[in-house]
Design a protein around this motif. Structure first.
Motif, PDB file in Angstrom:
ATOM      1  N   LEU A  72       0.797  -1.225   0.000  1.00  0.00           N
ATOM      2  CA  LEU A  72       0.000   0.000   0.000  1.00  0.00           C
ATOM      3  C   LEU A  72       0.831   1.277   0.000  1.00  0.00           C
ATOM      4  O   LEU A  72       0.265   2.373  -0.031  1.00  0.00           O
ATOM      5  CB  LEU A  72      -0.927   0.012   1.224  1.00  0.00           C
ATOM      6  N   GLY A  73       2.156   1.148   0.062  1.00  0.00           N
ATOM      7  CA  GLY A  73       3.007   2.331  -0.005  1.00  0.00           C
ATOM      8  C   GLY A  73       2.862   3.053  -1.334  1.00  0.00           C
ATOM      9  O   GLY A  73       2.298   2.515  -2.298  1.00  0.00           O
ATOM     10  N   ASN A  74       3.366   4.250  -1.391  1.00  0.00           N
ATOM     11  CA  ASN A  74       3.216   5.050  -2.610  1.00  0.00           C
ATOM     12  C   ASN A  74       3.849   4.402  -3.831  1.00  0.00           C
ATOM     13  O   ASN A  74       3.495   4.713  -4.972  1.00  0.00           O
ATOM     14  CB  ASN A  74       3.812   6.445  -2.392  1.00  0.00           C
ATOM     15  N   LYS A  75       4.798   3.490  -3.599  1.00  0.00           N
ATOM     16  CA  LYS A  75       5.428   2.769  -4.702  1.00  0.00           C
ATOM     17  C   LYS A  75       4.964   1.325  -4.784  1.00  0.00           C
ATOM     18  O   LYS A  75       5.449   0.549  -5.602  1.00  0.00           O
ATOM     19  CB  LYS A  75       6.950   2.819  -4.556  1.00  0.00           C
ATOM     20  N   GLY A  79      -0.893   0.709  -3.643  1.00  0.00           N
ATOM     21  CA  GLY A  79      -0.720   2.090  -3.208  1.00  0.00           C
ATOM     22  C   GLY A  79      -0.461   3.048  -4.352  1.00  0.00           C
ATOM     23  O   GLY A  79      -0.998   4.159  -4.377  1.00  0.00           O
ATOM     24  N   SER A  80       0.355   2.641  -5.315  1.00  0.00           N
ATOM     25  CA  SER A  80       0.646   3.513  -6.460  1.00  0.00           C
ATOM     26  C   SER A  80      -0.595   3.726  -7.320  1.00  0.00           C
ATOM     27  O   SER A  80      -0.823   4.820  -7.846  1.00  0.00           O
ATOM     28  CB  SER A  80       1.769   2.914  -7.305  1.00  0.00           C
ATOM     29  N   SER A  83      -2.794   6.161  -5.449  1.00  0.00           N
ATOM     30  CA  SER A  83      -2.188   7.490  -5.491  1.00  0.00           C
ATOM     31  C   SER A  83      -2.337   8.139  -6.859  1.00  0.00           C
ATOM     32  O   SER A  83      -2.654   9.329  -6.966  1.00  0.00           O
ATOM     33  CB  SER A  83      -0.709   7.392  -5.111  1.00  0.00           C
ATOM     34  N   ASP A  84      -2.131   7.367  -7.918  1.00  0.00           N
ATOM     35  CA  ASP A  84      -2.197   7.908  -9.280  1.00  0.00           C
ATOM     36  C   ASP A  84      -3.611   8.249  -9.713  1.00  0.00           C
ATOM     37  O   ASP A  84      -3.840   9.251 -10.399  1.00  0.00           O
ATOM     38  CB  ASP A  84      -1.585   6.918 -10.273  1.00  0.00           C
ATOM     39  N   HIS A  87      -5.380  10.156  -5.974  1.00  0.00           N
ATOM     40  CA  HIS A  87      -4.568  11.163  -5.275  1.00  0.00           C
ATOM     41  C   HIS A  87      -4.744  11.056  -3.759  1.00  0.00           C
ATOM     42  O   HIS A  87      -4.992  12.040  -3.068  1.00  0.00           O
ATOM     43  CB  HIS A  87      -4.935  12.570  -5.754  1.00  0.00           C
ATOM     44  N   SER A  89      -3.383   8.554  -0.205  1.00  0.00           N
ATOM     45  CA  SER A  89      -2.478   7.555   0.350  1.00  0.00           C
ATOM     46  C   SER A  89      -2.914   7.188   1.756  1.00  0.00           C
ATOM     47  O   SER A  89      -3.293   8.061   2.542  1.00  0.00           O
ATOM     48  CB  SER A  89      -1.042   8.095   0.369  1.00  0.00           C
ATOM     49  N   LEU A  91      -0.905   5.940   3.874  1.00  0.00           N
ATOM     50  CA  LEU A  91       0.237   6.176   4.754  1.00  0.00           C
ATOM     51  C   LEU A  91       0.004   7.425   5.599  1.00  0.00           C
ATOM     52  O   LEU A  91      -0.428   8.465   5.085  1.00  0.00           O
ATOM     53  CB  LEU A  91       1.518   6.336   3.932  1.00  0.00           C
ATOM     54  N   HIS A  93      -2.295   8.061   7.635  1.00  0.00           N
ATOM     55  CA  HIS A  93      -3.709   8.411   7.624  1.00  0.00           C
ATOM     56  C   HIS A  93      -4.443   7.395   8.491  1.00  0.00           C
ATOM     57  O   HIS A  93      -4.027   6.239   8.601  1.00  0.00           O
ATOM     58  CB  HIS A  93      -4.251   8.396   6.191  1.00  0.00           C
TER      59      HIS A  93
END
Length: 226
Positions: A72-75, A79-80, A83-84, A87, A89, A91, A93
């Motif tokens: 689930l991380g931004n990468k 998660g990505s 995020s993409d 918008h 995350s 993380l 939160h």
């Protein structure tokens, strides 16, 4: 016991109760579905799937937190995408705390529901099938009414487990006051900062709530096996 400073502990208490309630609901829904599926289905690798679903019970919370970060991380894969496209995350939160609590509490609901469903006499299901009942009707009208005590006991254990979640929550949601700080994180923060009075109050409050929940779940579990 030192006097409770409600303004100091208000946010961690309310956040913990909310996160535990939401995570318990999600864990119960998926735990019952998973228990029903594995209880009734026969397929190659069933034991392996059962072990994987139970794995969060024995894995260290930091390992679970690492898996969540990778996923689930931004990468991460999920998660990505979030995020993409949205918008957003999880993380740092409060939703990350919910996901962490779902992961660690799911096996408690799953195992309790599995045991409760397996205890239902299969002859009742066979009789219902001869009367033309479908799988959903059998589950809703027979299995669920006869196993609800065991399922509820598991859900209450999951709620108590969600209240005490620390490692995975710290890794994915962080320890941010007034944002992601749950009771267990607030206790850790109070001890680290030398605020013994706050730490003592939070420990006692958490212990009392946990004892109440465990006592109630034990009574329900015993009744479900009468």
């Amino acid at each position: 016991m030192a006097s409770l400073d409600w303004e100091t502990i208000r946010y961690p208490v309310l956040l913990t109760l909310s996160v535990s309630a939401l995570s318990t609901f999600v864990a119960t829904v998926f735990g019952v579905l998973g228990a029903y599926t594995l209880s009734k289905a026969e397929f190659f690798g069933k034991e392996l799937v059962d072990s994987i679903l139970t794995l969060p019970l024995v894995l260290p919370p930091t390992v679970l937190g690492y898996y969540l970060l990778v996923l689930l991380g931004n990468k991460g894969i999920v998660g990505s995408f979030i995020s993409d496209h949205f918008h957003f995350s999880v993380l740092f939160h409060w939703s990350g705390a919910v996901i962490a609590s779902v992961l660690v509490s799911f096996p408690l609901v799953y195992r309790s529901a599995r045991a409760a469903l397996d205890d239902v006499d299969s002859d009742l299901e066979d009789t219902a099938k001869t009367l033309g009942k479908g799988n959903f009707a059998i589950f809703w009208e027979i299995l669920l009414p006869l196993s609800w005590r065991g399922i509820l006991a598991g859900a209450m254990l999951a709620y108590a487990r969600g209240m005490g979640e620390f490692g995975a929550t710290l890794m994915i949601a962080g320890n941010i006051p007034e944002r992601t700080q749950t009771l267990s994180l607030a206790i850790y923060d109070a001890v680290q900062s030398g605020n013994d009075a706050v730490a003592f109050n939070l420990v006692v409050l958490t212990s009392i709530l946990s004892v109440i929940i465990l006592t109630a779940s034990t009574k329900l579990f015993k009744k479900s096996h009468w």
